[in-house]
Design a protein around this motif. Structure first.
Motif, mmCIF file in Angstrom:
data_model
loop_
_atom_site.group_PDB
_atom_site.id
_atom_site.type_symbol
_atom_site.label_atom_id
_atom_site.label_comp_id
_atom_site.label_asym_id
_atom_site.label_seq_id
_atom_site.Cartn_x
_atom_site.Cartn_y
_atom_site.Cartn_z
ATOM 1 N N VAL A 161 1.040 -1.195 0.118
ATOM 2 C CA VAL A 161 -0.116 -0.046 -0.043
ATOM 3 C C VAL A 161 0.977 1.291 -0.107
ATOM 4 O O VAL A 161 0.720 2.161 -0.803
ATOM 5 C CB VAL A 161 -0.896 -0.076 1.175
ATOM 6 N N GLY A 162 2.005 1.223 0.545
ATOM 7 C CA GLY A 162 2.940 2.170 0.988
ATOM 8 C C GLY A 162 3.442 2.739 -0.663
ATOM 9 O O GLY A 162 4.048 3.726 -0.696
ATOM 10 N N ILE A 163 3.654 1.812 -1.498
ATOM 11 C CA ILE A 163 4.175 1.995 -2.791
ATOM 12 C C ILE A 163 3.516 2.980 -3.390
ATOM 13 O O ILE A 163 4.033 3.920 -3.902
ATOM 14 C CB ILE A 163 4.457 0.485 -3.667
ATOM 15 N N PHE A 164 2.024 3.069 -3.484
ATOM 16 C CA PHE A 164 1.201 3.767 -4.190
ATOM 17 C C PHE A 164 1.249 5.043 -3.177
ATOM 18 O O PHE A 164 1.195 6.203 -3.838
ATOM 19 C CB PHE A 164 -0.346 3.232 -3.928
ATOM 20 N N GLY A 165 1.232 5.218 -1.922
ATOM 21 C CA GLY A 165 1.386 6.305 -1.243
ATOM 22 C C GLY A 165 2.845 7.064 -1.453
ATOM 23 O O GLY A 165 2.613 8.156 -1.546
ATOM 24 N N SER A 166 3.936 6.562 -1.743
ATOM 25 C CA SER A 166 4.939 7.065 -2.304
ATOM 26 C C SER A 166 4.917 7.777 -3.581
ATOM 27 O O SER A 166 4.963 9.249 -3.689
ATOM 28 C CB SER A 166 6.230 6.280 -2.614
ATOM 29 N N TRP A 167 4.106 7.306 -4.524
ATOM 30 C CA TRP A 167 3.951 7.907 -5.762
ATOM 31 C C TRP A 167 2.957 8.987 -5.591
ATOM 32 O O TRP A 167 3.256 10.132 -6.150
ATOM 33 C CB TRP A 167 3.359 6.778 -6.554
ATOM 34 N N PHE A 168 1.945 8.730 -4.841
ATOM 35 C CA PHE A 168 0.741 9.736 -4.635
ATOM 36 C C PHE A 168 1.516 11.154 -4.010
ATOM 37 O O PHE A 168 1.092 12.101 -4.373
ATOM 38 C CB PHE A 168 -0.187 9.148 -3.830
ATOM 39 N N ILE A 169 2.217 10.786 -3.062
ATOM 40 C CA ILE A 169 2.540 12.145 -2.245
ATOM 41 C C ILE A 169 3.690 12.915 -3.184
ATOM 42 O O ILE A 169 3.714 14.116 -3.375
ATOM 43 C CB ILE A 169 3.636 11.568 -1.209
#
Length: 260
Positions: free
Chosen positions: A248-256
């Motif tokens: 889930v954090g992989i998506f979070g890195s991109w989104f930020i």
């Protein structure tokens, strides 16, 4: 992340068992090493200014590979502490000091978005490292299992040394891949001195914020599996939980990065 943060879910108990001490003793020594590691970051940042970020990254990754061997095969508690000091100093310097410098040189206007992609590597490590090292340790003991990432990270350092360019100009490009005209118009003078930087409140604000962030993420993730097992969760389920969180954090890195 694998060597110094999430990996502690595996390496701290393994080192404690190898030395015949409590895992908490190992974690305290990790804290000492982290404080000393600050000096390592300062030295490597100054070295990066003199010889370039890619050479510093290669040097640090080779040091990290050698150091991690002694995390799995510590000669003594003092020997473990020294090894972890070099490990955390070199690992973090390769990623944050050298890696950050490369991103800033190549993508000065888009570094937020690029960091969104590159920091996804932290989450990938969280999703795979503990699972990988747990499987390897079960097959060949932790003392032998550490040899595989030790060799891999040294190879990674050598690959970077040969293929990475410190600046886009070395590859015949401009930062952010803009035209010569745009670059000539937008190029900024970045000759800051250390004294000027240390007098800027922004530097201290970012440092404090990053420290608090790492305090929380390191404190939680480095003991997530061990803590959930203590609370009665099955070991496989505890590792799976970490993997899901990290994915889930992989998506979070991109989104930020996109928001930046």
């Amino acid at each position: 992340v694998g060597f110094c943060t999430d990996g502690n879910n595996v390496s701290a108990p393994a080192a404690a068992a190898y030395l015949g001490v409590d895992a908490g003793t190992i974690l305290v020594r990790n804290s000492y090493a982290g404080l000393i590691g600050v000096v390592f970051y300062i030295v490597m940042s100054q070295l990066a200014r003199k010889i370039g970020a890619k050479k510093v990254a290669a040097i640090c990754l080779i040091i990290a590979g050698i150091s991690f061997y002694f995390i799995g095969n510590p000669p003594s508690l003092l020997g473990y502490t020294i090894a972890y000091t070099f490990l955390i100093g070199s690992s973090m310097s390769s990623g944050y000091v050298a890696g950050g410098a490369l991103v800033a040189k190549w993508f000065p206007k888009k570094k937020g978005l690029v960091m969104g992609y590159t920091t996804a590597g932290l989450n990938i490590a969280s999703a795979t490292w503990v699972l990988l090292m747990t499987k390897l340790s079960g097959a060949m003991t932790f003392e032998k299992a550490v040899i595989i990432p030790c060799i891999a990270v040294v190879i990674l350092g050598l690959i970077g040394l040969f293929f990475i360019k410190d600046t886009p100009q070395e590859a015949g490009q401009n930062p952010d891949n803009v035209s010569d005209e745009v670059y000539a118009k937008e190029a900024e003078d970045d000759r800051w001195t250390t004294g000027q930087l240390l007098r800027m409140k922004e530097v201290w604000t970012v440092g404090l914020a990053t420290g608090i962030l790492q305090l929380c993420s390191t404190g939680v993730m480095s003991q997530l599996v061990s803590r959930n097992i203590e609370l009665g969760m099955d070991a496989n389920k505890a590792v799976l939980m970490m993997t899901v969180i990290a994915l889930v954090g992989i998506f979070g890195s991109w989104f930020i990065g996109v928001l930046d």
